[in-house]
Design a protein around this motif. Structure first.
Motif, PDB file in Angstrom:
ATOM      1  N   ARG A 264       0.854  -1.199   0.000  1.00  0.00           N
ATOM      2  CA  ARG A 264       0.000   0.000   0.000  1.00  0.00           C
ATOM      3  C   ARG A 264       0.886   1.244   0.000  1.00  0.00           C
ATOM      4  O   ARG A 264       0.937   2.001   0.964  1.00  0.00           O
ATOM      5  N   LEU A 265       1.593   1.428  -1.102  1.00  0.00           N
ATOM      6  CA  LEU A 265       2.374   2.639  -1.288  1.00  0.00           C
ATOM      7  C   LEU A 265       1.436   3.774  -1.675  1.00  0.00           C
ATOM      8  O   LEU A 265       0.578   3.599  -2.546  1.00  0.00           O
ATOM      9  N   VAL A 266       1.618   4.927  -1.044  1.00  0.00           N
ATOM     10  CA  VAL A 266       0.761   6.088  -1.305  1.00  0.00           C
ATOM     11  C   VAL A 266       1.639   7.296  -1.587  1.00  0.00           C
ATOM     12  O   VAL A 266       2.605   7.553  -0.865  1.00  0.00           O
ATOM     13  N   LEU A 267       1.313   8.036  -2.631  1.00  0.00           N
ATOM     14  CA  LEU A 267       2.058   9.243  -2.971  1.00  0.00           C
ATOM     15  C   LEU A 267       1.450  10.442  -2.247  1.00  0.00           C
ATOM     16  O   LEU A 267       0.225  10.650  -2.273  1.00  0.00           O
ATOM     17  N   ALA A 268       2.320  11.233  -1.593  1.00  0.00           N
ATOM     18  CA  ALA A 268       1.842  12.430  -0.907  1.00  0.00           C
ATOM     19  C   ALA A 268       1.263  13.429  -1.916  1.00  0.00           C
ATOM     20  O   ALA A 268       1.632  13.421  -3.089  1.00  0.00           O
ATOM     21  N   LYS A 269       0.374  14.295  -1.443  1.00  0.00           N
ATOM     22  CA  LYS A 269      -0.331  15.221  -2.333  1.00  0.00           C
ATOM     23  C   LYS A 269       0.615  16.165  -3.055  1.00  0.00           C
ATOM     24  O   LYS A 269       0.365  16.559  -4.195  1.00  0.00           O
ATOM     25  N   GLU A 270       1.723  16.546  -2.385  1.00  0.00           N
ATOM     26  CA  GLU A 270       2.616  17.540  -2.997  1.00  0.00           C
ATOM     27  C   GLU A 270       3.500  16.967  -4.101  1.00  0.00           C
ATOM     28  O   GLU A 270       4.159  17.714  -4.830  1.00  0.00           O
ATOM     29  N   ILE A 271       3.525  15.645  -4.242  1.00  0.00           N
ATOM     30  CA  ILE A 271       4.396  15.024  -5.247  1.00  0.00           C
ATOM     31  C   ILE A 271       3.728  15.062  -6.620  1.00  0.00           C
ATOM     32  O   ILE A 271       2.534  14.772  -6.758  1.00  0.00           O
ATOM     33  N   ASN A 272       4.515  15.388  -7.621  1.00  0.00           N
ATOM     34  CA  ASN A 272       4.035  15.352  -9.011  1.00  0.00           C
ATOM     35  C   ASN A 272       3.978  13.891  -9.461  1.00  0.00           C
ATOM     36  O   ASN A 272       5.007  13.253  -9.666  1.00  0.00           O
ATOM     37  N   LYS A 273       2.765  13.370  -9.636  1.00  0.00           N
ATOM     38  CA  LYS A 273       2.590  11.961  -9.994  1.00  0.00           C
ATOM     39  C   LYS A 273       3.061  11.644 -11.406  1.00  0.00           C
ATOM     40  O   LYS A 273       3.209  10.479 -11.767  1.00  0.00           O
ATOM     41  N   ILE A 294      14.017   3.643  -5.488  1.00  0.00           N
ATOM     42  CA  ILE A 294      13.204   4.696  -6.097  1.00  0.00           C
ATOM     43  C   ILE A 294      13.408   6.026  -5.373  1.00  0.00           C
ATOM     44  O   ILE A 294      13.577   7.078  -5.998  1.00  0.00           O
ATOM     45  N   CYS A 295      13.397   5.985  -4.040  1.00  0.00           N
ATOM     46  CA  CYS A 295      13.569   7.206  -3.262  1.00  0.00           C
ATOM     47  C   CYS A 295      14.940   7.834  -3.509  1.00  0.00           C
ATOM     48  O   CYS A 295      15.057   9.061  -3.633  1.00  0.00           O
ATOM     49  N   TYR A 296      15.956   7.008  -3.607  1.00  0.00           N
ATOM     50  CA  TYR A 296      17.303   7.534  -3.832  1.00  0.00           C
ATOM     51  C   TYR A 296      17.412   8.196  -5.201  1.00  0.00           C
ATOM     52  O   TYR A 296      17.958   9.292  -5.343  1.00  0.00           O
ATOM     53  N   SER A 297      16.872   7.537  -6.244  1.00  0.00           N
ATOM     54  CA  SER A 297      17.015   8.048  -7.611  1.00  0.00           C
ATOM     55  C   SER A 297      16.155   9.277  -7.878  1.00  0.00           C
ATOM     56  O   SER A 297      16.459  10.069  -8.770  1.00  0.00           O
ATOM     57  N   MET A 298      15.089   9.484  -7.070  1.00  0.00           N
ATOM     58  CA  MET A 298      14.176  10.602  -7.320  1.00  0.00           C
ATOM     59  C   MET A 298      14.141  11.589  -6.159  1.00  0.00           C
ATOM     60  O   MET A 298      13.262  12.466  -6.097  1.00  0.00           O
ATOM     61  N   SER A 299      15.114  11.452  -5.237  1.00  0.00           N
ATOM     62  CA  SER A 299      15.233  12.370  -4.084  1.00  0.00           C
ATOM     63  C   SER A 299      13.931  12.439  -3.285  1.00  0.00           C
ATOM     64  O   SER A 299      13.409  13.518  -2.981  1.00  0.00           O
ATOM     65  N   LEU A 300      13.388  11.280  -2.954  1.00  0.00           N
ATOM     66  CA  LEU A 300      12.167  11.194  -2.174  1.00  0.00           C
ATOM     67  C   LEU A 300      12.440  10.494  -0.845  1.00  0.00           C
ATOM     68  O   LEU A 300      13.529   9.954  -0.613  1.00  0.00           O
ATOM     69  N   LYS A 301      11.418  10.461   0.000  1.00  0.00           N
ATOM     70  CA  LYS A 301      11.522   9.775   1.282  1.00  0.00           C
ATOM     71  C   LYS A 301      10.307   8.876   1.477  1.00  0.00           C
ATOM     72  O   LYS A 301       9.224   9.154   0.951  1.00  0.00           O
ATOM     73  N   ALA A 302      10.487   7.819   2.261  1.00  0.00           N
ATOM     74  CA  ALA A 302       9.400   6.885   2.560  1.00  0.00           C
ATOM     75  C   ALA A 302       9.159   6.844   4.059  1.00  0.00           C
ATOM     76  O   ALA A 302      10.108   6.829   4.851  1.00  0.00           O
ATOM     77  N   GLU A 303       7.899   6.842   4.436  1.00  0.00           N
ATOM     78  CA  GLU A 303       7.534   6.828   5.849  1.00  0.00           C
ATOM     79  C   GLU A 303       6.369   5.871   6.054  1.00  0.00           C
ATOM     80  O   GLU A 303       5.345   5.983   5.374  1.00  0.00           O
ATOM     81  N   LYS A 304       6.535   4.931   6.961  1.00  0.00           N
ATOM     82  CA  LYS A 304       5.489   3.942   7.224  1.00  0.00           C
ATOM     83  C   LYS A 304       4.455   4.525   8.172  1.00  0.00           C
ATOM     84  O   LYS A 304       4.798   5.007   9.253  1.00  0.00           O
ATOM     85  N   LYS A 305       3.185   4.485   7.764  1.00  0.00           N
ATOM     86  CA  LYS A 305       2.092   4.985   8.583  1.00  0.00           C
ATOM     87  C   LYS A 305       1.012   3.908   8.637  1.00  0.00           C
ATOM     88  O   LYS A 305       0.202   3.776   7.720  1.00  0.00           O
ATOM     89  N   GLY A 306       1.043   3.120   9.713  1.00  0.00           N
ATOM     90  CA  GLY A 306       0.124   1.992   9.826  1.00  0.00           C
ATOM     91  C   GLY A 306       0.433   0.967   8.751  1.00  0.00           C
ATOM     92  O   GLY A 306       1.570   0.507   8.628  1.00  0.00           O
ATOM     93  N   GLU A 307      -0.575   0.600   7.964  1.00  0.00           N
ATOM     94  CA  GLU A 307      -0.350  -0.368   6.887  1.00  0.00           C
ATOM     95  C   GLU A 307       0.097   0.310   5.589  1.00  0.00           C
ATOM     96  O   GLU A 307       0.491  -0.368   4.642  1.00  0.00           O
ATOM     97  N   GLU A 308       0.076   1.635   5.562  1.00  0.00           N
ATOM     98  CA  GLU A 308       0.478   2.361   4.364  1.00  0.00           C
ATOM     99  C   GLU A 308       1.942   2.794   4.445  1.00  0.00           C
ATOM    100  O   GLU A 308       2.508   2.935   5.522  1.00  0.00           O
ATOM    101  N   ILE A 309       2.528   2.978   3.260  1.00  0.00           N
ATOM    102  CA  ILE A 309       3.883   3.544   3.175  1.00  0.00           C
ATOM    103  C   ILE A 309       3.760   4.830   2.366  1.00  0.00           C
ATOM    104  O   ILE A 309       3.453   4.793   1.166  1.00  0.00           O
ATOM    105  N   LEU A 310       3.995   5.963   3.006  1.00  0.00           N
ATOM    106  CA  LEU A 310       3.823   7.254   2.358  1.00  0.00           C
ATOM    107  C   LEU A 310       5.129   7.674   1.683  1.00  0.00           C
ATOM    108  O   LEU A 310       6.186   7.720   2.317  1.00  0.00           O
ATOM    109  N   ILE A 311       5.038   7.977   0.398  1.00  0.00           N
ATOM    110  CA  ILE A 311       6.185   8.495  -0.349  1.00  0.00           C
ATOM    111  C   ILE A 311       6.024  10.004  -0.456  1.00  0.00           C
ATOM    112  O   ILE A 311       5.009  10.493  -0.978  1.00  0.00           O
ATOM    113  N   HIS A 312       7.036  10.752   0.054  1.00  0.00           N
ATOM    114  CA  HIS A 312       6.916  12.224   0.056  1.00  0.00           C
ATOM    115  C   HIS A 312       8.281  12.863  -0.237  1.00  0.00           C
ATOM    116  O   HIS A 312       9.291  12.183  -0.332  1.00  0.00           O
TER     117      HIS A 312
END
Length: 312
Positions: A264-273, A294-312
């Motif tokens: 359950r990867l989720v993209l944060a609202k501020e990220i350009n999809k 993916i985070c390293y190549s696109m300068s992003l971060k991942a944060e686990k929130k419950g069962e979801e993983i937020l990419i921001h």
């Protein structure tokens, strides 16, 4: 046809319960057709058998003349099939049932993948299996190149063999002619087939429904309702155990990852999809490693929130 289907048709023929299409289907079975031809040819050896042959032919001729006055006609092909079936009913049905009853049952090999791995079939075809996926195939695989799959796997099928290659899934099968394609049937109501290279035909069992796929085609099939959807998969290729992505959007990439890992990867609202990603994904790569890459190549971060993983 499978053995059970042949036996069902023969019993129906002897009980006179088959419709015309079922009789035609039975007459086209290789063993039956050969048997009927031999029977028909050999009836000329004795006068009594010749008389029987002539009576059958006259009976069919009368049937043909009667149908000519109706809205349909009794074709010559139907004429021959019906004649052969009548003779087969008299002398060949019991022979074929005995033949099937006495024929040795093939031995099968079952294999379940405890982790993501490469399984090589006897004809050198490669099966890239996902954890808990299971395959089954006959020991004499060169004669019967058929695989029954439960779970998820990607096939690289060896070319240049006499027998076609088949992959069976619930209520359907894929006819292969040297190619690369993936199959996913983890859910009862949803099977997915993606063709990366070559040619395959998707067939629904017990129905005259066949769909030819071209590279980048994706079929979504519901075995319970027989509903089919066809989509196009762009920016993705398969090569020797890994998916290759070229200018795929971040939104599409996340969708593929969630499907593959049931995550359950989720993209944060501020990220350009619509960010474009170019890279690869190995068939046995762990989800954590994929996210880090993916985070390293696109300068992003991942944060686990419950069962979801937020990419921001």
């Amino acid at each position: 046809m499978e053995k059970n289907e042949v036996n069902r048709l023969i019993k129906g023929l002897l009980a006179d319960k088959l419709d015309w299409d079922e009789k035609k289907k039975l007459s086209q079975h290789k063993l039956i057709e050969e048997r009927m031809k031999r029977q028909w040819k050999h009836t000329t050896s004795e006068s009594s058998e010749q008389e029987m042959k002539e009576r059958i032919w006259q009976r069919l001729e009368n049937c043909r003349k009667a149908t000519q006055t109706r809205t349909y006609t009794f074709s010559f092909r139907q004429f021959l099939v019906a004649a052969s079936i009548l003779l087969f009913t008299i002398g060949g049905s019991l022979w074929l049932m005995k033949h099937y009853a006495n024929s040795p049952k093939p031995e099968y090999i079952n294999f379940t993948a405890e982790k993501a791995l490469l399984y090589i079939l006897p004809d050198s075809s490669h099966v890239w299996m996902q954890p808990k996926s299971r395959i089954c195939y006959a020991k004499d695989f060169e004669k019967q190149r058929e695989v029954w799959l439960k779970g998820e796997a990607l096939f690289d099928v060896t070319k240049g063999k006499k027998n076609n290659f088949r992959v069976h899934i619930p209520k359907a099968y894929i006819e292969v002619k040297g190619t690369s394609f993936s199959v996913k049937n983890k859910r009862k109501d949803k099977n997915e087939i993606i063709l990366y290279e070559g040619k395959i035909d998707f067939n629904i069992k017990n129905a005259s429904h066949s769909i030819s796929l071209k590279p980048k085609d994706k079929i979504i099939y519901n075995p319970e309702t027989t509903e089919i959807e066809i989509e196009t998969v762009n920016h993705t290729r398969w090569e020797n155990g890994r998916y290759l992505f070229t200018d795929i959007t971040l939104e599409e990439l996340v969708e593929i990852i969630n499907q593959k890992y049931t995550s359950r990867l989720v993209l944060a609202k501020e990220i350009n999809k619509q960010y474009k990603y170019t890279g690869s994904l190995n068939y046995d790569e762990q989800l954590e490693d994929v996210i880090k890459k993916i985070c390293y190549s696109m300068s992003l971060k991942a944060e686990k929130k419950g069962e979801e993983i937020l990419i921001h």
